[in-house]
Design an enzyme around this catalytic site. Structure first.
Site, PDB file in Angstrom:
ATOM      1  N   GLY A  15       0.743  -0.970  -0.150  1.00 25.89           N
ATOM      2  CA  GLY A  15       0.384  -0.056  -0.399  1.00 25.89           C
ATOM      3  C   GLY A  15       0.853   1.599  -0.032  1.00 25.89           C
ATOM      4  O   GLY A  15       0.890   1.921   0.245  1.00 25.89           O
ATOM      5  N   ALA A  16       2.300   1.438  -0.651  1.00 27.26           N
ATOM      6  CA  ALA A  16       2.502   2.400  -0.500  1.00 27.26           C
ATOM      7  C   ALA A  16       3.009   3.330  -1.626  1.00 27.26           C
ATOM      8  O   ALA A  16       3.384   4.545  -2.362  1.00 27.26           O
ATOM      9  CB  ALA A  16       4.193   2.060  -0.857  1.00 27.26           C
ATOM     10  N   SER A  17       1.496   3.692  -2.611  1.00 27.72           N
ATOM     11  CA  SER A  17       1.260   4.057  -3.355  1.00 27.72           C
ATOM     12  C   SER A  17       1.131   6.020  -2.561  1.00 27.72           C
ATOM     13  O   SER A  17       1.207   6.700  -3.446  1.00 27.72           O
ATOM     14  CB  SER A  17       0.124   3.767  -4.956  1.00 27.72           C
ATOM     15  N   ARG A  18       0.485   6.206  -1.651  1.00 26.84           N
ATOM     16  CA  ARG A  18       0.016   7.288  -1.412  1.00 26.84           C
ATOM     17  C   ARG A  18       0.709   7.274  -0.100  1.00 26.84           C
ATOM     18  O   ARG A  18       0.907   6.291   0.752  1.00 26.84           O
ATOM     19  CB  ARG A  18      -1.410   7.504  -1.816  1.00 26.84           C
ATOM     20  N   VAL A  67      -3.974  -7.132  -1.561  1.00 24.84           N
ATOM     21  CA  VAL A  67      -3.214  -8.197  -0.348  1.00 24.84           C
ATOM     22  C   VAL A  67      -4.073  -8.514   0.310  1.00 24.84           C
ATOM     23  O   VAL A  67      -4.272  -9.685   1.293  1.00 24.84           O
ATOM     24  CB  VAL A  67      -2.576  -7.183   1.073  1.00 24.84           C
ATOM     25  N   ASN A  93       1.374  -2.211   5.697  1.00 25.76           N
ATOM     26  CA  ASN A  93       1.324  -0.987   6.012  1.00 25.76           C
ATOM     27  C   ASN A  93      -0.755  -1.042   5.182  1.00 25.76           C
ATOM     28  O   ASN A  93      -1.310  -0.266   4.988  1.00 25.76           O
ATOM     29  CB  ASN A  93       1.698  -0.288   5.592  1.00 25.76           C
ATOM     30  N   SER A 145      -3.243   0.963  13.724  1.00 26.53           N
ATOM     31  CA  SER A 145      -3.994   2.206  13.974  1.00 26.53           C
ATOM     32  C   SER A 145      -4.783   2.190  15.815  1.00 26.53           C
ATOM     33  O   SER A 145      -4.637   1.669  16.059  1.00 26.53           O
ATOM     34  CB  SER A 145      -5.313   2.118  13.230  1.00 26.53           C
ATOM     35  N   TYR A 158     -13.086  -2.515  11.307  1.00 23.33           N
ATOM     36  CA  TYR A 158     -11.720  -2.279  10.933  1.00 23.33           C
ATOM     37  C   TYR A 158     -10.849  -2.272  12.221  1.00 23.33           C
ATOM     38  O   TYR A 158      -9.558  -2.128  12.737  1.00 23.33           O
ATOM     39  CB  TYR A 158     -12.143  -0.670  10.976  1.00 23.33           C
ATOM     40  N   ALA A 160     -11.163  -4.755  15.156  1.00 28.17           N
ATOM     41  CA  ALA A 160     -11.168  -6.198  14.901  1.00 28.17           C
ATOM     42  C   ALA A 160      -9.865  -6.719  14.453  1.00 28.17           C
ATOM     43  O   ALA A 160      -9.030  -7.020  14.798  1.00 28.17           O
ATOM     44  CB  ALA A 160     -12.357  -6.853  15.081  1.00 28.17           C
TER      45      ALA A 160
END
Length: 250
Positions: A15-18, A67, A93, A145, A158, A160
């Site tokens: 998840g590294a594009s933003r 993922v 991430n 988080s 989320y 959980a």
């Protein structure tokens, strides 16, 4: 004296594009690591991250894949290994948010959130661990988080998924500790990203009142903690959930 010299490694950031993932990828590249920049639906932005890294003299490649499934995780890790070599630093991430009160939550909201946030973390970790064990060195950092620690209205799925990542981290950290592989969690609070921009003014005011510092965090304030955990200086830190939240969980 311990040798705390950092060596160039191969890193995979999902998840590294933003957002936070983008910031982590760029920081790791600036530290001399080769970085696989994973994306799912934002290829153009991932390629921009790669170009920024390469323009600064670093090494990076974009690796597509979701993922949310085991097959997608296999595709991502295989792509990183094929181009850059065995993954030595894994940053889990990638994540999604699909909010709803439990009474109204649809099955697909629950399943997609758990599959992406939790199972994505588990599958990617399982896939990179054999090479880390073989090389007797590794860093696994799971981006969680603050909601995984304190819950939140309308985010039971989320919360959980993130809380489960903490338990997963504790166990895997124990299993891998003697192999010079550390496993930690960085748990951001509310961060100013594209995700938080859609929050209503009323909800934003409510959240800001909960944060002792009175503001959302910035990506640049999350990234340094992640970067530190990849360093040799952090070799004795494992199984930790480190909050970066402006005091929200106090």
């Amino acid at each position: 004296m311990l040798d705390l010299t950092d060596q160039p490694r191969t890193a995979l950031v999902t998840g590294a594009s933003r957002g936070i993932g983008r910031g982590i990828a760029i920081r790791l590249a600036s530290m001399g690591h080769s970085v696989a920049v994973n994306y799912n639906s934002h290829e153009d932005e991932a390629l921009e991250v790669v170009e920024e890294i390469r323009s600064a003299g670093g090494t990076a490649t974009a690796v597509g894949g979701s993922v949310a499934s085991k097959e997608g995780c296999e595709q991502i890790v295989a792509g990183a290994v094929e181009t850059l070599g065995p993954v030595e630093i894994l940053i889990n991430n990638a994540g999604v948010i699909s909010d709803s009160l439990l009474l109204r939550m649809k099955d697909e909201q629950l399943e997609h959130t758990i599959n992406t946030n939790l199972w994505g973390t588990i599958h990617c970790t399982r896939l990179v661990v054999p090479d880390m064990v073989k090389g007797r060195w590794g860093r696994i950092i799971n981006i969680s988080s603050i909601v995984g620690l304190r819950g939140n209205l309308g985010q039971s799925n989320y919360s959980a998924s993130k809380a489960a990542i903490h338990g997963f981290t504790y166990s895997v950290a124990k299993e891998l500790a003697k192999r010079n592989i550390t496993v930690n969690v960085v748990a951001p609070g509310y961060v100013a990203t594209a995700t938080s921009e859609v929050i209503s003014d009323r909800a934003r005011k409510f959240l800001l009142d909960l944060i002792p510092m009175g503001r959302f965090g910035y990506v640049e304030e999350i990234v340094p903690m992640v970067a530190f955990l990849t360093k040799e200086e952090a070799r004795y830190v494992t199984g930790e959930v480190i909050r970066v939240d402006g005091g929200l969980a106090i």
